[in-house]
Design a protein around this motif. Structure first.
Motif, PDB file in Angstrom:
ATOM      1  N   UNK A  40       0.833  -1.204   0.000  1.00 45.84           N
ATOM      2  CA  UNK A  40       0.000   0.000   0.000  1.00 45.84           C
ATOM      3  C   UNK A  40       0.872   1.259   0.000  1.00 45.84           C
ATOM      4  N   UNK A  41       1.928   1.245   0.788  1.00 51.74           N
ATOM      5  CA  UNK A  41       2.828   2.395   0.850  1.00 51.74           C
ATOM      6  C   UNK A  41       3.544   2.592  -0.485  1.00 51.74           C
ATOM      7  N   UNK A  42       3.974   1.507  -1.111  1.00 54.23           N
ATOM      8  CA  UNK A  42       4.634   1.606  -2.412  1.00 54.23           C
ATOM      9  C   UNK A  42       3.666   2.139  -3.465  1.00 54.23           C
ATOM     10  N   UNK A  43       2.417   1.726  -3.397  1.00 53.90           N
ATOM     11  CA  UNK A  43       1.396   2.211  -4.331  1.00 53.90           C
ATOM     12  C   UNK A  43       1.176   3.715  -4.159  1.00 53.90           C
ATOM     13  N   UNK A  45       3.351   5.892  -2.974  1.00 51.67           N
ATOM     14  CA  UNK A  45       4.540   6.584  -3.482  1.00 51.67           C
ATOM     15  C   UNK A  45       4.524   6.651  -4.999  1.00 51.67           C
ATOM     16  N   UNK A  46       4.133   5.558  -5.644  1.00 51.65           N
ATOM     17  CA  UNK A  46       4.062   5.524  -7.096  1.00 51.65           C
ATOM     18  C   UNK A  46       3.040   6.532  -7.601  1.00 51.65           C
ATOM     19  N   UNK A  47       1.883   6.597  -6.958  1.00 42.13           N
ATOM     20  CA  UNK A  47       0.836   7.540  -7.368  1.00 42.13           C
ATOM     21  C   UNK A  47       1.321   8.986  -7.215  1.00 42.13           C
ATOM     22  N   UNK A  52       3.352  14.118  -9.625  1.00 41.24           N
ATOM     23  CA  UNK A  52       4.412  15.111  -9.760  1.00 41.24           C
ATOM     24  C   UNK A  52       4.908  15.176 -11.196  1.00 41.24           C
ATOM     25  N   UNK A  53       5.069  14.025 -11.808  1.00 39.56           N
ATOM     26  CA  UNK A  53       5.546  13.977 -13.189  1.00 39.56           C
ATOM     27  C   UNK A  53       4.548  14.643 -14.128  1.00 39.56           C
ATOM     28  N   UNK A  54       3.261  14.351 -13.950  1.00 38.03           N
ATOM     29  CA  UNK A  54       2.251  14.945 -14.827  1.00 38.03           C
ATOM     30  C   UNK A  54       2.163  16.460 -14.608  1.00 38.03           C
ATOM     31  N   UNK A  55       2.332  16.925 -13.384  1.00 36.49           N
ATOM     32  CA  UNK A  55       2.331  18.361 -13.111  1.00 36.49           C
ATOM     33  C   UNK A  55       3.538  19.033 -13.767  1.00 36.49           C
ATOM     34  N   UNK A  56       4.687  18.384 -13.715  1.00 38.07           N
ATOM     35  CA  UNK A  56       5.874  18.945 -14.351  1.00 38.07           C
ATOM     36  C   UNK A  56       5.682  19.025 -15.859  1.00 38.07           C
ATOM     37  N   UNK A  57       5.104  17.989 -16.445  1.00 37.82           N
ATOM     38  CA  UNK A  57       4.855  17.998 -17.884  1.00 37.82           C
ATOM     39  C   UNK A  57       3.874  19.104 -18.245  1.00 37.82           C
ATOM     40  N   UNK A  58       2.847  19.267 -17.433  1.00 40.48           N
ATOM     41  CA  UNK A  58       1.851  20.298 -17.676  1.00 40.48           C
ATOM     42  C   UNK A  58       2.490  21.685 -17.586  1.00 40.48           C
ATOM     43  N   UNK A  59       3.348  21.885 -16.607  1.00 38.64           N
ATOM     44  CA  UNK A  59       4.014  23.181 -16.432  1.00 38.64           C
ATOM     45  C   UNK A  59       4.960  23.485 -17.598  1.00 38.64           C
ATOM     46  N   UNK A  60       5.699  22.492 -18.052  1.00 40.05           N
ATOM     47  CA  UNK A  60       6.621  22.730 -19.159  1.00 40.05           C
ATOM     48  C   UNK A  60       5.851  22.990 -20.449  1.00 40.05           C
ATOM     49  N   UNK A  61       4.710  22.331 -20.644  1.00 44.03           N
ATOM     50  CA  UNK A  61       3.897  22.597 -21.827  1.00 44.03           C
ATOM     51  C   UNK A  61       3.361  24.019 -21.804  1.00 44.03           C
ATOM     52  N   UNK A  62       2.930  24.485 -20.660  1.00 43.03           N
ATOM     53  CA  UNK A  62       2.436  25.860 -20.538  1.00 43.03           C
ATOM     54  C   UNK A  62       3.541  26.870 -20.824  1.00 43.03           C
ATOM     55  N   UNK A  63       4.744  26.613 -20.339  1.00 44.19           N
ATOM     56  CA  UNK A  63       5.863  27.520 -20.570  1.00 44.19           C
ATOM     57  C   UNK A  63       6.208  27.572 -22.054  1.00 44.19           C
TER      58      UNK A  63
END
Length: 83
Positions: A40-43, A45-47, A52-63
């Motif tokens: 459960x803890x590993x799940x 962390x993965x989520x 975080x990865x999707x937010x970073x991608x979204x931020x770089x696309x906006x920039x």
């Protein structure tokens, strides 16, 4: 000098065996619960990493979109040749 008696050695061996089987029994009881908690803890962390990865991608696309918008200077006019 103190010598070990036969009953003392036998008693120690019996205690070691009883402790071994008690630990083995307790691990069989609690191992599934522990493994569930670890999974459960590993799940989680993965989520979080995926979020975080999707937010970073979204931020770089906006920039990138904002940078592309700034480069527009004017309208593009297509000229035709006249014979």
């Amino acid at each position: 000098m103190v010598e070990a008696s036969f009953t003392g050695i036998l008693r120690t061996i019996i205690i070691v065996i009883l402790v071994f089987y008690a630990v083995k029994f307790l691990l069989r009881l609690f191992a599934p619960v522990i493994v569930q908690q670890v999974v459960k803890k590993a799940e989680q962390n993965f989520y979080q990493q995926q979020q975080q990865y999707s937010q970073q991608q979204h931020n770089t696309n906006n920039k990138q979109e904002k940078a592309a918008e700034k480069k527009k200077v004017g309208e593009y006019i297509d000229y035709e040749e006249i014979d």
